[in-house]
Design a protein around this motif. Sequence first.
Motif: not given
Length: 262
Positions: A130-135, A186-192
């Motif tokens: 499984y991988a976590l990406v910024d949509y 940390y991996n699913l949300l934007p930087d801010k």
Amino acid sequence: MNTTHEVLDFVHDGHKRYLPHLSIDCVIFGYHQHQLKILLIRYHAHTKWSLPGGFIARDETLTQAASRILAEKTQLNDLFLRQFHTFGDSPTRLNELGARQVHNITYSKVGVTIDQNNWLADRTLSIGYYALVDYLDVVVKPEFLVDEYCWRDVNDIPPLLFDHNEIIETALLTLRSQMYQQPIGYNLLPDKFTLPEIHALYETILGRQFDRRNFRKKLLTLGLIRQLAEQKKIGPHRSPFLYEFDSDTYHRSLEEGAVLGF
């Protein structure tokens, strides 16, 4: 594979470059508008969808193969990636005739038939990652044998090819169990992000509600996030402060097992 020649070469001689009997299936999680989504593909001439996947080159490690497959599908590198299970017990994995029929529908685009002697006709075990990406960062690259891509909410997954529904269910259970040990947010949300945004993320994935004040207090007490001077303008009289993860503290807390014990 982007041309007829490449597909035919893969069908006839792919066993020389790739390990037969063993594949990788990827559950790619993205988070958007309070929904946890999964990237699905629909191969040529099929009505059912499936997970992105591929075979392992003879000179690759498993993780290298999974990273390559994900980069090919999403155009992203250095993704958060975890192996979570091996699949081979399903009756669909044992039904070689059924597997050939699926392949023959797919490869009908290039006029080739997979017979019982072809390397693709053999029983294949699948290693799940499984991988976590910024949509919003994902760019899906068209493929020759893929007719369509889509993002589907985890609560609205249709019947898929092979045992891919089981793979998704197992990936989701693993993701939820690792929320306290892995840098999921940390991996699913934007930087801010705002506090309501991270609060909604954890509620969405875990399927339970958290008291907002306790949630915020826990994050701040552990030093996992820090408030920025910037504010997000949502509307009149609504400009919540933005936050960001303190990556050093976050990863150290993960290693110590101290994250988000609500």
